[in-house]
Design an enzyme around this catalytic site. Sequence first.
Site, PDB file in Angstrom:
ATOM      1  N   CYS A  71       0.842  -1.186   0.000  1.00  0.00           N
ATOM      2  CA  CYS A  71       0.000   0.000   0.000  1.00  0.00           C
ATOM      3  C   CYS A  71       0.884   1.245   0.000  1.00  0.00           C
ATOM      4  O   CYS A  71       1.859   1.339   0.736  1.00  0.00           O
ATOM      5  CB  CYS A  71      -0.940  -0.054   1.206  1.00  0.00           C
ATOM      6  N   GLU A  72       0.546   2.182  -0.880  1.00  0.00           N
ATOM      7  CA  GLU A  72       1.415   3.345  -1.034  1.00  0.00           C
ATOM      8  C   GLU A  72       1.271   4.349   0.115  1.00  0.00           C
ATOM      9  O   GLU A  72       2.088   5.244   0.256  1.00  0.00           O
ATOM     10  CB  GLU A  72       1.158   4.037  -2.371  1.00  0.00           C
ATOM     11  N   HIS A  73       0.243   4.194   0.923  1.00  0.00           N
ATOM     12  CA  HIS A  73       0.070   5.127   2.043  1.00  0.00           C
ATOM     13  C   HIS A  73       0.918   4.759   3.246  1.00  0.00           C
ATOM     14  O   HIS A  73       1.298   5.629   4.019  1.00  0.00           O
ATOM     15  CB  HIS A  73      -1.400   5.177   2.472  1.00  0.00           C
ATOM     16  N   HIS A  74       1.164   3.467   3.419  1.00  0.00           N
ATOM     17  CA  HIS A  74       1.891   3.021   4.611  1.00  0.00           C
ATOM     18  C   HIS A  74       3.104   2.155   4.307  1.00  0.00           C
ATOM     19  O   HIS A  74       3.828   1.774   5.224  1.00  0.00           O
ATOM     20  CB  HIS A  74       0.954   2.223   5.525  1.00  0.00           C
ATOM     21  N   GLN A 112      -5.529  -0.348  -3.862  1.00  0.00           N
ATOM     22  CA  GLN A 112      -6.206  -1.507  -4.446  1.00  0.00           C
ATOM     23  C   GLN A 112      -7.096  -1.127  -5.631  1.00  0.00           C
ATOM     24  O   GLN A 112      -7.184  -1.859  -6.612  1.00  0.00           O
ATOM     25  CB  GLN A 112      -7.021  -2.215  -3.355  1.00  0.00           C
ATOM     26  N   HIS A 140      -5.575  -5.827   4.230  1.00  0.00           N
ATOM     27  CA  HIS A 140      -4.582  -4.756   4.293  1.00  0.00           C
ATOM     28  C   HIS A 140      -3.931  -4.749   5.664  1.00  0.00           C
ATOM     29  O   HIS A 140      -4.595  -4.486   6.663  1.00  0.00           O
ATOM     30  CB  HIS A 140      -5.246  -3.399   4.037  1.00  0.00           C
ATOM     31  N   CYS A 142      -1.990  -2.634   6.861  1.00  0.00           N
ATOM     32  CA  CYS A 142      -2.012  -1.294   7.459  1.00  0.00           C
ATOM     33  C   CYS A 142      -3.299  -1.082   8.243  1.00  0.00           C
ATOM     34  O   CYS A 142      -3.360  -0.245   9.136  1.00  0.00           O
ATOM     35  CB  CYS A 142      -1.835  -0.218   6.391  1.00  0.00           C
TER      36      CYS A 142
HETATM   37 ZN   LIG Z   1      -2.255   1.605   3.892  1.00  0.00          ZN
END
Ligand SMILES: [Zn+2]
Length: 201
Positions: A71-74, A112, A140, A142
């Site tokens: 995941c690119e956020h975490h 996703q 996920h 995260c």
């Molecule tokens: Zn994430």
Amino acid sequence: MQELIRQLLAELGEDPTREGLLNTPKRVEKALKFLTSGYDANIDEVLNGALFTVDYSEMVIVKDIDFYSLCEHHLLPFFGKCHVAYIPTNKVIGLSKIPRLVDVFARRLQVQERLTNQIANVVLDTIKPMGVAVVMEATHLCMSMRGVEKQNSLAVTSAMLGIFRDNARTRSEFLELIKLRAAGTPTRDMHATPGLACIDE
Ligand SMILES: [Zn+2]
């Protein structure tokens, strides 16, 4: 990259020179390069020799493709199953190449929803079928590791293009086919709202 990872370990309060961590920067670099190797992949090379002209216009479906992404956020993993279907006009893709295509896009920093759309679009662009459907269901880390969502919740995303978008019967035939297989998973929700995937916090 290894120096950055040594700094990261120190920032986390660790001692990068202790025995167990000595080779960690090297290992993390190698792992991260592999997990993002999809950026370097060439779709034409992946599909090389695996496009065939056919006289066949029934649904082609590849179910339960395992995938792992970040995941690119975490920068934490999300992983699960991908189901791909299309209805050919005159070309098909060798079945073993579909999981390879999924890998190419999964091995990048992703959300996703975008991953789902990219897989659908590459099939559409490559063989110009009557339609493409992609459904992905993923856990996920995260969310689950941080207790953001219930431990077993699955994020479900879908991309329906062409006849799968326009024709409700074709769409439900596909959804029935993948539901049959996943009958043991009563919590899945095929109509989950978009944006359910990784929460940006
Ligand atoms: Zn994430």
